[in-house]
Motif scaffolding. Structure first.
Motif, PDB file in Angstrom:
ATOM      1  N   SER A 212      11.373  11.845  12.473  1.00 13.75           N
ATOM      2  CA  SER A 212      11.573  13.080  13.288  1.00 13.75           C
ATOM      3  C   SER A 212      10.977  12.992  14.702  1.00 13.75           C
ATOM      4  O   SER A 212      11.423  13.585  15.776  1.00 13.75           O
ATOM      5  N   TRP A 213       9.548  12.771  14.972  1.00 18.60           N
ATOM      6  CA  TRP A 213       8.992  12.717  16.139  1.00 18.60           C
ATOM      7  C   TRP A 213       9.743  11.568  16.965  1.00 18.60           C
ATOM      8  O   TRP A 213       9.762  11.662  18.121  1.00 18.60           O
ATOM      9  N   ALA A 214      10.025  10.457  16.401  1.00 14.05           N
ATOM     10  CA  ALA A 214      10.897   9.396  17.329  1.00 14.05           C
ATOM     11  C   ALA A 214      12.185   9.852  17.782  1.00 14.05           C
ATOM     12  O   ALA A 214      12.430   9.794  18.982  1.00 14.05           O
TER      13      ALA A 214
ATOM     14  N   TYR B 115       7.343   8.985   1.437  1.00 17.53           N
ATOM     15  CA  TYR B 115       8.485   9.309   2.000  1.00 17.53           C
ATOM     16  C   TYR B 115       8.201  10.326   2.933  1.00 17.53           C
ATOM     17  O   TYR B 115       8.979  10.362   4.080  1.00 17.53           O
ATOM     18  N   VAL B 116       7.438  11.381   2.914  1.00 16.60           N
ATOM     19  CA  VAL B 116       7.102  12.302   3.695  1.00 16.60           C
ATOM     20  C   VAL B 116       6.758  11.871   5.028  1.00 16.60           C
ATOM     21  O   VAL B 116       7.084  12.335   6.276  1.00 16.60           O
ATOM     22  N   ARG B 117       6.013  11.082   4.929  1.00 18.49           N
ATOM     23  CA  ARG B 117       5.397  10.066   6.353  1.00 18.49           C
ATOM     24  C   ARG B 117       6.472   9.509   6.898  1.00 18.49           C
ATOM     25  O   ARG B 117       6.762   9.950   8.273  1.00 18.49           O
TER      26      ARG B 117
ATOM     27  N   GLU C 162       0.858  -1.311   0.035  1.00 18.28           N
ATOM     28  CA  GLU C 162       0.001   0.115   0.205  1.00 18.28           C
ATOM     29  C   GLU C 162       0.839   1.274  -0.116  1.00 18.28           C
ATOM     30  O   GLU C 162       0.393   2.419  -0.152  1.00 18.28           O
ATOM     31  N   ASP C 163       2.227   1.092   0.157  1.00 17.73           N
ATOM     32  CA  ASP C 163       2.938   2.335   0.046  1.00 17.73           C
ATOM     33  C   ASP C 163       3.422   2.485  -1.574  1.00 17.73           C
ATOM     34  O   ASP C 163       3.847   3.753  -1.514  1.00 17.73           O
ATOM     35  N   THR C 164       3.030   1.708  -2.238  1.00 22.45           N
ATOM     36  CA  THR C 164       3.443   1.881  -3.493  1.00 22.45           C
ATOM     37  C   THR C 164       2.388   2.747  -4.411  1.00 22.45           C
ATOM     38  O   THR C 164       1.362   2.567  -4.147  1.00 22.45           O
ATOM     39  N   ASP C 165       2.827   3.325  -5.660  1.00 24.85           N
ATOM     40  CA  ASP C 165       1.957   4.055  -6.360  1.00 24.85           C
ATOM     41  C   ASP C 165       1.777   3.124  -7.710  1.00 24.85           C
ATOM     42  O   ASP C 165       2.249   2.280  -7.962  1.00 24.85           O
ATOM     43  N   ARG C 166       1.330   3.967  -8.653  1.00 25.40           N
ATOM     44  CA  ARG C 166       1.037   3.277 -10.161  1.00 25.40           C
ATOM     45  C   ARG C 166       2.325   2.907 -10.803  1.00 25.40           C
ATOM     46  O   ARG C 166       2.282   2.015 -11.615  1.00 25.40           O
ATOM     47  N   LEU C 167       3.389   3.375 -10.467  1.00 24.63           N
ATOM     48  CA  LEU C 167       4.732   3.571 -11.217  1.00 24.63           C
ATOM     49  C   LEU C 167       5.313   2.243 -10.393  1.00 24.63           C
ATOM     50  O   LEU C 167       6.398   1.813 -10.937  1.00 24.63           O
ATOM     51  N   GLY C 168       4.624   1.617  -9.180  1.00 22.91           N
ATOM     52  CA  GLY C 168       5.092   0.531  -8.679  1.00 22.91           C
ATOM     53  C   GLY C 168       6.388   0.699  -7.755  1.00 22.91           C
ATOM     54  O   GLY C 168       6.844  -0.198  -7.098  1.00 22.91           O
ATOM     55  N   HIS C 169       6.639   1.949  -7.308  1.00 22.21           N
ATOM     56  CA  HIS C 169       7.452   2.121  -6.183  1.00 22.21           C
ATOM     57  C   HIS C 169       6.897   3.039  -5.228  1.00 22.21           C
ATOM     58  O   HIS C 169       5.841   3.444  -5.482  1.00 22.21           O
ATOM     59  N   ALA C 170       7.679   3.275  -4.122  1.00 26.89           N
ATOM     60  CA  ALA C 170       7.009   4.082  -2.755  1.00 26.89           C
ATOM     61  C   ALA C 170       6.619   5.051  -3.472  1.00 26.89           C
ATOM     62  O   ALA C 170       7.341   6.105  -4.044  1.00 26.89           O
ATOM     63  N   ASN C 171       5.482   5.673  -3.019  1.00 26.60           N
ATOM     64  CA  ASN C 171       4.933   6.999  -3.184  1.00 26.60           C
ATOM     65  C   ASN C 171       5.648   8.267  -2.633  1.00 26.60           C
ATOM     66  O   ASN C 171       5.921   7.923  -1.446  1.00 26.60           O
TER      67      ASN C 171
END
Length: 157
Positions: free
Chosen positions: A45-47, A37-39, A24-33
């Motif tokens: 950062s919080w951790a 990455y921003v998430r 569910e992290d991937t997009d239509r291109l098949g790689h991480a959206n």
């Protein structure tokens, strides 16, 4: 948290988290959206600040928080579903009163490749008004004491 000494980190002694790219992290291109990455940057950062004692309870107690004002991401190579990654971060700047900066590096351990480099800047804000505010002393102590020399301070000193 992983402490891999064999990685070619951009700076010494990173704070790290392990990531496994989910379908569910991937997009239509098949790689991480890009949004994923921003998430991940926000999660680490919080951790990281929590591990330094800058907990959400401290934010509530002081009525202040560090809000992201800018994020710059260089996507160097794709991450795909099933990839195991290590994301690192460092505090790289603090102006002593208002702004801080942070640097990130994402590595795929199986081949040691850096997939992403990023920097972000933050400004202290009042939680109620959401307006800029001077950082309280506990923030200044934590941020000032955790800055790593040699990092990108995102354009301020």
């Amino acid at each position: 948290m992983t402490t891999e000494k064999t990685f070619q980190w951009d700076l010494p002694d990173p704070f790290t988290i392990d990531i496994v790219v989910r379908d569910e992290d991937t997009d239509r291109l098949g790689h991480a959206n890009n949004v994923v990455y921003v998430r991940w940057l926000e999660d680490i950062s919080w951790a990281h600040i929590d591990s330094l004692g800058m907990t959400w309870e401290l934010h509530e107690e002081t009525g202040k928080a560090m809000a992201i004002t800018r994020t710059e991401i260089d996507y160097l190579m794709p991450a795909n579903a099933g990839d195991r990654l290590v994301l690192a971060t460092w505090l790289t700047g603090y102006d002593g009163k208002f702004r801080s900066s942070r640097q990130f590096q994402l590595i795929r351990p199986v081949d040691g490749k850096t997939l992403v480099r990023a920097v972000s800047t933050h400004a202290c804000v009042d939680l109620k008004s959401q307006r800029p505010s001077r950082a309280p002393k506990p923030f200044a102590d934590i941020l000032g004491g955790a800055v790593v020399a040699g990092g990108k301070n995102a354009g301020f000193n």
